[in-house]
Design a protein around this motif. Structure first.
Motif, mmCIF file in Angstrom:
data_model
loop_
_atom_site.group_PDB
_atom_site.id
_atom_site.type_symbol
_atom_site.label_atom_id
_atom_site.label_comp_id
_atom_site.label_asym_id
_atom_site.label_seq_id
_atom_site.Cartn_x
_atom_site.Cartn_y
_atom_site.Cartn_z
ATOM 1 N N HIS A 79 -4.029 2.402 -4.500
ATOM 2 C CA HIS A 79 -5.182 2.652 -5.299
ATOM 3 C C HIS A 79 -4.951 3.593 -6.645
ATOM 4 O O HIS A 79 -4.589 2.893 -7.788
ATOM 5 C CB HIS A 79 -6.321 3.272 -4.479
ATOM 6 N N HIS A 82 -3.783 -4.315 4.560
ATOM 7 C CA HIS A 82 -3.920 -3.874 5.760
ATOM 8 C C HIS A 82 -3.976 -4.949 6.806
ATOM 9 O O HIS A 82 -4.712 -5.826 6.895
ATOM 10 C CB HIS A 82 -5.114 -2.976 6.000
ATOM 11 N N HIS A 94 -1.433 6.214 -0.140
ATOM 12 C CA HIS A 94 -2.722 6.352 -0.330
ATOM 13 C C HIS A 94 -3.181 7.416 -1.244
ATOM 14 O O HIS A 94 -3.013 8.514 -0.510
ATOM 15 C CB HIS A 94 -3.610 6.193 0.738
ATOM 16 N N ASP A 116 -6.347 -4.809 -0.160
ATOM 17 C CA ASP A 116 -6.901 -3.809 0.595
ATOM 18 C C ASP A 116 -7.216 -4.276 2.124
ATOM 19 O O ASP A 116 -6.323 -4.488 2.931
ATOM 20 C CB ASP A 116 -7.911 -2.838 0.011
HETATM 21 ZN ZN LIG Z 1 -5.446 1.049 2.043
#
Ligand SMILES: [Zn+2]
Length: 403
Positions: A231, A21, A207, A330
């Protein structure tokens, strides 16, 4: 394997980052500096204190709390020049982590508070990524970074965002994602946006299986036609453990097998993800902070207990079950992490070595939203360094470097 816990060789390995991110990877000093310029109040005054505050707040064990930390990073990413700077610095951070190909994601709708349009925001990030790549190239390095555009699940701008993602393909937008609170906001609520990107064949990663379970993963696959899962670690909800004896009570299918031998059976969704090689973008440190992954003990993921230590994380169990696992950071700032750190922790907790890191990186290349030719080029470029690392490891083992 080295006994001095020197992981600098891991830092030098070429890596691919799929889940990274932009608003989760700022330099604390940059946050402090821009906040000073725009008059945004921060919970700490120095870069060091701020880094510690982010790590502490992110350790709160709830995705909602974790997301609160983004108030401050988003606050300093509202002007075009700041977005451009943050994007440029992100490329430098990736290069420092050994990343040779990255996909950085962010949500344009969160960057319009100071009057930017979403278009202007996307262009500013594209400029910054370009600046960063040019800087690295001028210094003899090499890194390619593309954008994944996210729409926020709790808002209703996803169709507009999807249209922009398709429009800006020409300047390095390679995919679409839904971010923000997963629980209560399934992909099915964004059907129009997901249909739009599908009709334009823009790849999707969603996500899912982080803050919500199997139903959310099913929605990502069915409504989102996701080619990767952000994930996805709660796919273990679709694991069933049985025994040879239960499947084959008369010993006809597997003669000679121990009837007590456990067998893993995957449900339909988990089978689909595994067999179709839907990449799981696994980010262990982040998952430990937000209670996103079930704890594994003796190879089996729990259905109740959350993984609280690295050793309990299902990453190894997912690999052993045959899933295409790729390792990502992440949020580098909130989780004080990098792919180098994740690899080092995989080495410490699961005994992973260079061959494992090669496989994880190949999985990431396979899942990357680039052309087949670009994947082949990437594979060719990473092969040499990994082969060397695997050989060096074998030599060290043979040389008995144990003291
Ligand atoms: Zn994420």
């Amino acid at each position: 394997m080295s006994t001095t816990q020197d992981f600098s060789w891991i830092q030098r390995l070429p890596k691919v980052s799929l889940h990274d991110h932009l608003d989760g990877g700022l330099q604390p000093a940059t946050v402090v500096e821009i906040a000073g310029e725009i008059g945004h109040k921060l919970p700490a005054d120095s870069a060091e204190e701020l880094a510690a505050w982010f790590a502490e707040a992110a350790d709160s064990r709830s995705l909602e709390k974790y997301l609160e930390t983004f108030e401050h990073t988003l606050a300093v990413m509202q002007r075009a020049e700041d977005l451009r700077r943050v994007a440029r610095e992100h490329v430098l951070t990736l290069a420092g982590d050994g990343v040779v190909y990255g996909e950085v994601r962010w949500a344009p709708e969160q960057h319009t508070a100071a009057g930017l349009t979403m278009e202007q925001a996307i262009e500013a990030v594209a400029d910054g990524l370009h600046d960063g790549m040019e800087f690295i190239a001028h210094n003899g390095g090499r890194v390619l970074v593309n954008q994944i555009i996210c729409a926020m699940r709790q808002n209703d701008r996803s169709l507009e965002v999807a249209q922009l993602a398709v429009k800006y393909r020409r300047i390095g937008v390679v995919g679409f994602d839904l971010a923000g609170p997963e629980d209560g906001f399934p992909a099915s609520k964004h059907r129009a946006a997901l249909d739009y990107v599908a009709e334009h064949f823009l790849p999707v990663t969603l996500h899912a299986g982080e803050a919500a379970g199997l139903e959310s993963i099913r929605s990502a696959l069915l409504d989102g036609r996701a080619l990767r899962l952000g994930h996805g670690v709660r796919i273990t909800e679709d694991f069933r453990y049985t025994t040879v004896g239960e499947i084959d009570p008369e010993g006809k299918l597997m003669p000679g097998a121990d009837p007590a031998q456990p067998i893993l059976q995957l449900g339909e969704a988990a089978s689909w993800v595994k067999d179709r090689r839907i990449t799981l973008e696994v980010c262990p440190h982040s998952n430990l902070q937000t209670d996103a992954a079930y704890a594994v003990s003796e190879g089996k993921p729990s259905t109740e207990e959350w993984a609280r230590t690295y050793e309990q994380h299902p990453v190894a169990a997912l690999r052993e079950a045959g899933f295409s696992v790729a390792i990502s950071p992440d949020n580098r700032l909130m989780s004080s992490t990098s792919i180098t750190r994740e690899f080092a922790d995989l080495a410490k907790n699961f005994g992973y070595g260079a061959a494992d890191f090669f496989e994880l990186t190949v999985n990431a290349v396979e899942g990357a939203f680039v052309s087949m030719e670009e994947k082949q080029m990437l594979l060719r470029s990473i092969q040499g360094p990994y082969t060397q690392a695997i050989e060096a490891e074998a030599q060290a083992a043979q040389g008995g470097v144990s003291a």
